[in-house]
Design a protein around this motif. Sequence first.
Motif, PDB file in Angstrom:
ATOM      1  N   LEU A   1       0.724  -0.831  -0.079  1.00 55.19           N
ATOM      2  CA  LEU A   1      -0.386   0.090   0.405  1.00 55.19           C
ATOM      3  C   LEU A   1       1.122   1.115  -0.070  1.00 55.19           C
ATOM      4  O   LEU A   1       0.806   2.342  -0.332  1.00 55.19           O
ATOM      5  CB  LEU A   1      -1.556   0.403   1.343  1.00 55.19           C
ATOM      6  N   TYR A   2       2.164   1.118   0.239  1.00 59.03           N
ATOM      7  CA  TYR A   2       2.757   2.199  -0.146  1.00 59.03           C
ATOM      8  C   TYR A   2       3.646   2.433  -0.785  1.00 59.03           C
ATOM      9  O   TYR A   2       4.393   1.663  -1.777  1.00 59.03           O
ATOM     10  CB  TYR A   2       3.928   2.399   1.290  1.00 59.03           C
ATOM     11  N   ASP A   3       4.154   3.567  -0.958  1.00 55.47           N
ATOM     12  CA  ASP A   3       5.356   3.921  -2.870  1.00 55.47           C
ATOM     13  C   ASP A   3       6.593   3.994  -1.865  1.00 55.47           C
ATOM     14  O   ASP A   3       6.037   3.754   0.035  1.00 55.47           O
ATOM     15  CB  ASP A   3       5.247   5.420  -3.204  1.00 55.47           C
ATOM     16  N   MET A   4       7.753   3.584  -2.404  1.00 56.22           N
ATOM     17  CA  MET A   4       8.752   3.734  -1.999  1.00 56.22           C
ATOM     18  C   MET A   4       9.948   3.657  -2.277  1.00 56.22           C
ATOM     19  O   MET A   4       9.730   3.869  -3.136  1.00 56.22           O
ATOM     20  CB  MET A   4       8.946   2.416  -1.997  1.00 56.22           C
ATOM     21  N   GLY A   5      10.563   4.493  -1.390  1.00 50.73           N
ATOM     22  CA  GLY A   5      12.169   4.836  -2.035  1.00 50.73           C
ATOM     23  C   GLY A   5      13.401   5.443  -1.604  1.00 50.73           C
ATOM     24  O   GLY A   5      13.414   4.145  -0.444  1.00 50.73           O
ATOM     25  N   TRP A   6      14.445   5.706  -1.868  1.00 49.49           N
ATOM     26  CA  TRP A   6      16.065   5.433  -1.495  1.00 49.49           C
ATOM     27  C   TRP A   6      16.513   6.583  -1.416  1.00 49.49           C
ATOM     28  O   TRP A   6      16.522   7.883  -2.080  1.00 49.49           O
ATOM     29  CB  TRP A   6      17.133   4.872  -2.159  1.00 49.49           C
ATOM     30  N   PHE A   7      16.848   6.776  -0.007  1.00 43.61           N
ATOM     31  CA  PHE A   7      16.748   8.442   0.650  1.00 43.61           C
ATOM     32  C   PHE A   7      19.377   8.029   0.889  1.00 43.61           C
ATOM     33  O   PHE A   7      19.261   6.784   1.288  1.00 43.61           O
ATOM     34  CB  PHE A   7      16.376   9.115   1.702  1.00 43.61           C
ATOM     35  N   ARG A   8      19.737   9.018   1.062  1.00 44.38           N
ATOM     36  CA  ARG A   8      21.284   8.646   1.238  1.00 44.38           C
ATOM     37  C   ARG A   8      21.513   9.674   2.356  1.00 44.38           C
ATOM     38  O   ARG A   8      20.800  11.420   1.917  1.00 44.38           O
ATOM     39  CB  ARG A   8      22.039   8.649  -0.166  1.00 44.38           C
ATOM     40  N   GLN A   9      22.638   9.736   2.889  1.00 46.32           N
ATOM     41  CA  GLN A   9      23.138  10.774   3.788  1.00 46.32           C
ATOM     42  C   GLN A   9      24.485  10.855   3.695  1.00 46.32           C
ATOM     43  O   GLN A   9      25.302   9.830   3.995  1.00 46.32           O
ATOM     44  CB  GLN A   9      22.744  10.891   5.242  1.00 46.32           C
ATOM     45  N   PRO A  10      25.219  11.565   2.893  1.00 48.84           N
ATOM     46  CA  PRO A  10      26.904  11.464   2.900  1.00 48.84           C
ATOM     47  C   PRO A  10      27.045  12.365   3.654  1.00 48.84           C
ATOM     48  O   PRO A  10      26.973  13.166   4.602  1.00 48.84           O
ATOM     49  CB  PRO A  10      26.671  11.991   1.534  1.00 48.84           C
ATOM     50  N   PRO A  11      28.258  12.059   4.152  1.00 51.28           N
ATOM     51  CA  PRO A  11      28.970  12.227   5.707  1.00 51.28           C
ATOM     52  C   PRO A  11      29.214  13.949   5.407  1.00 51.28           C
ATOM     53  O   PRO A  11      29.778  14.430   4.299  1.00 51.28           O
ATOM     54  CB  PRO A  11      30.840  11.921   5.250  1.00 51.28           C
ATOM     55  N   GLY A  12      28.829  14.287   7.034  1.00 53.45           N
ATOM     56  CA  GLY A  12      28.928  15.925   6.939  1.00 53.45           C
ATOM     57  C   GLY A  12      27.771  16.796   6.356  1.00 53.45           C
ATOM     58  O   GLY A  12      27.924  18.059   5.776  1.00 53.45           O
ATOM     59  N   LYS A  13      26.655  15.688   5.667  1.00 47.48           N
ATOM     60  CA  LYS A  13      25.438  16.613   4.643  1.00 47.48           C
ATOM     61  C   LYS A  13      24.351  16.060   5.070  1.00 47.48           C
ATOM     62  O   LYS A  13      24.316  14.951   5.853  1.00 47.48           O
ATOM     63  CB  LYS A  13      25.517  16.291   3.249  1.00 47.48           C
ATOM     64  N   GLU A  14      23.309  16.812   4.571  1.00 45.05           N
ATOM     65  CA  GLU A  14      21.857  16.442   5.700  1.00 45.05           C
ATOM     66  C   GLU A  14      21.653  15.155   4.280  1.00 45.05           C
ATOM     67  O   GLU A  14      22.658  15.123   3.430  1.00 45.05           O
ATOM     68  CB  GLU A  14      20.735  17.611   4.448  1.00 45.05           C
TER      69      GLU A  14
ATOM     70  N   ARG B   1       1.413   1.911  -7.041  1.00 47.53           N
ATOM     71  CA  ARG B   1       0.314   1.817  -8.197  1.00 47.53           C
ATOM     72  C   ARG B   1       0.936   2.183  -9.165  1.00 47.53           C
ATOM     73  O   ARG B   1       1.379   3.078  -9.425  1.00 47.53           O
ATOM     74  CB  ARG B   1      -0.433   2.215  -7.813  1.00 47.53           C
ATOM     75  N   GLY B   2       1.173   1.405 -10.195  1.00 43.78           N
ATOM     76  CA  GLY B   2       1.355   1.709 -11.317  1.00 43.78           C
ATOM     77  C   GLY B   2       2.872   1.381 -11.431  1.00 43.78           C
ATOM     78  O   GLY B   2       3.575   1.899 -12.823  1.00 43.78           O
ATOM     79  N   GLY B   3       4.081   1.805 -10.369  1.00 45.96           N
ATOM     80  CA  GLY B   3       4.860   1.012 -10.298  1.00 45.96           C
ATOM     81  C   GLY B   3       6.250   2.449 -11.929  1.00 45.96           C
ATOM     82  O   GLY B   3       7.012   3.110 -11.661  1.00 45.96           O
ATOM     83  N   GLY B   4       5.529   4.102 -11.133  1.00 47.08           N
ATOM     84  CA  GLY B   4       6.080   4.601 -11.859  1.00 47.08           C
ATOM     85  C   GLY B   4       6.932   5.707 -11.272  1.00 47.08           C
ATOM     86  O   GLY B   4       7.254   4.857  -9.451  1.00 47.08           O
TER      87      GLY B   4
END
Length: 124
Positions: free
Chosen positions: A31-44, A54-57
Amino acid sequence: QVHLAESGGGLVQTGGSLRLSCVPPDFVFTLYDMGWFRQPPGKEREFVASIRYRGGGTYYADSAKGRFTISRDNAKKTLSLQMNSLKPEDTAVYYCAARWGELGGSPFTGYSYWGQGTQVTVSS
């Protein structure tokens, strides 16, 4: 408590590849959209890629376009991020995240569940 189990991080040389995986609870994957995020050293923390439930966009940060591919395996209920042509600037802790699929709006915000992160280090 919702647990998103990430795996696949590690140390790789410039130009190499890694595949990250995330296994969420069944209701999240369904039921959820999913994603990837990242945090480089010393950054946001920053957005990397996301995929609609739904739809896989799919959506990608400019830094990821052409090199990273986000995908969902419906049989295994697993989210993946294939990362190719890795660069030292890709070094970061990578997080799997999920947002309610009916939330609508921007695919870059509104994430309510987060994994604990997996370290990716690209050596030069």
